[in-house]
Scaffold this motif. Structure first.
Motif, short mmCIF file in Angstrom:
data_model
loop_
_atom_site.label_atom_id
_atom_site.label_comp_id
_atom_site.label_asym_id
_atom_site.label_seq_id
_atom_site.Cartn_x
_atom_site.Cartn_y
_atom_site.Cartn_z
N PHE A 218 0.82 -1.36 0.02
CA PHE A 218 0.00 -0.01 0.16
C PHE A 218 0.83 1.46 0.04
O PHE A 218 0.34 2.33 -0.61
N CYS B 25 2.14 1.65 -3.28
CA CYS B 25 1.05 2.17 -4.32
C CYS B 25 0.50 3.41 -4.03
O CYS B 25 0.44 4.23 -5.09
N TRP C 212 -7.32 6.13 -5.12
CA TRP C 212 -6.56 4.87 -4.71
C TRP C 212 -4.99 5.35 -4.17
O TRP C 212 -4.57 4.67 -3.41
N SER D 80 -4.52 4.68 -0.32
CA SER D 80 -3.34 3.65 0.08
C SER D 80 -2.52 4.21 1.10
O SER D 80 -2.17 3.44 2.01
#
Length: 229
Positions: free
Chosen positions: A69, A72, A129, A133
């Motif tokens: 994460f 990301c 996202w 994240s």
């Protein structure tokens, strides 16, 4: 080859008849660009791994998920965020991140021509996202009750975007890459994006199990309270 065909091909992208009048060739090499990308991603991974080691409640698998994460968050917010801001000037821009995208576009020219689907998909990815994240990293480090809900939402969004990304190009007959090229097609286009199918799938299954176990426990506790009454 006539003059008009030659003008169309003054770039490394596919299909070869693409017209990109503002295109300026990169002055950074492929190795410089890839070393930057993987080095920064590696730093995020390493730092997050060290931080998660402080929390003894996190096992190896969970620490790796949190590292994922973190990486990301960097890629979605910074790399893809740059594309969302500058996609319209990308072909002629010589900023480092623009050159990164021009290098990647050798595997998928939809980025260098500002394809509508690509712009919309990357904008959603960068706005949602990316921050989500980083939020997930914080949630796991501080043991927030909603951490697996975040994991499920982010992973579903990533999986959906990756499936659409591949499927739309499949419908176009893989026209935006040199089909079968070991670096541009198999590494840039397939491998670097397939990660966002395999890993989110594993995290979706993991979140499903965690949330199901929590709901089972909640239902069981409620049943016991009713019986006591």
């Amino acid at each position: 080859m006539d003059v008009s065909s030659a003008e169309k091909s003054l770039h490394p992208f596919w299909p070869r008849d693409l017209v990109i009048p503002s295109y300026v060739a990169n002055d950074r090499s492929m190795s410089e660009i890839l070393v930057f990308l993987f080095s920064v991603s590696g730093v995020f991974l390493l730092v997050t791994w060290l931080i998660t080691g402080i929390n003894s409640r996190l096992g190896t698998w969970r620490r790796l998920a949190v590292c994922w994460f973190a990486v990301c968050g960097f890629i979605h917010s910074v790399i893809e965020g740059w594309f969302c801001l500058y996609y319209d000037i990308l072909p002629g821009d010589q900023s480092f991140l623009s050159q990164l995208w021009k290098e990647y576009s050798k595997g998928d020219s939809r980025y260098v021509i500002a394809d509508n689907f690509t712009v919309c998909m990357e904008t959603v990815t960068a706005i949602l996202w990316g921050p989500f994240s980083f939020w997930a990293v914080y949630a796991f480090l501080t043991t927030k009750s909603y951490r697996f809900v975040l994991q499920l939402i982010i992973s579903l969004g990533q999986l959906y975007g990756a499936v659409l990304y591949f499927f739309t190009e499949h419908r176009d007959g893989y026209a935006h890459s040199e089909f079968g090229h070991p670096i541009y097609f198999w590494f840039y286009f397939i491998f670097m994006n397939f990660l966002w199918i395999i890993i989110p799938l594993a995290l979706i299954v993991d979140a499903w199990r965690q949330l199901s176990a929590a709901q089972t426990f909640a239902d069981s506790s409620k049943t016991q309270k009713i019986k006591r009454k």
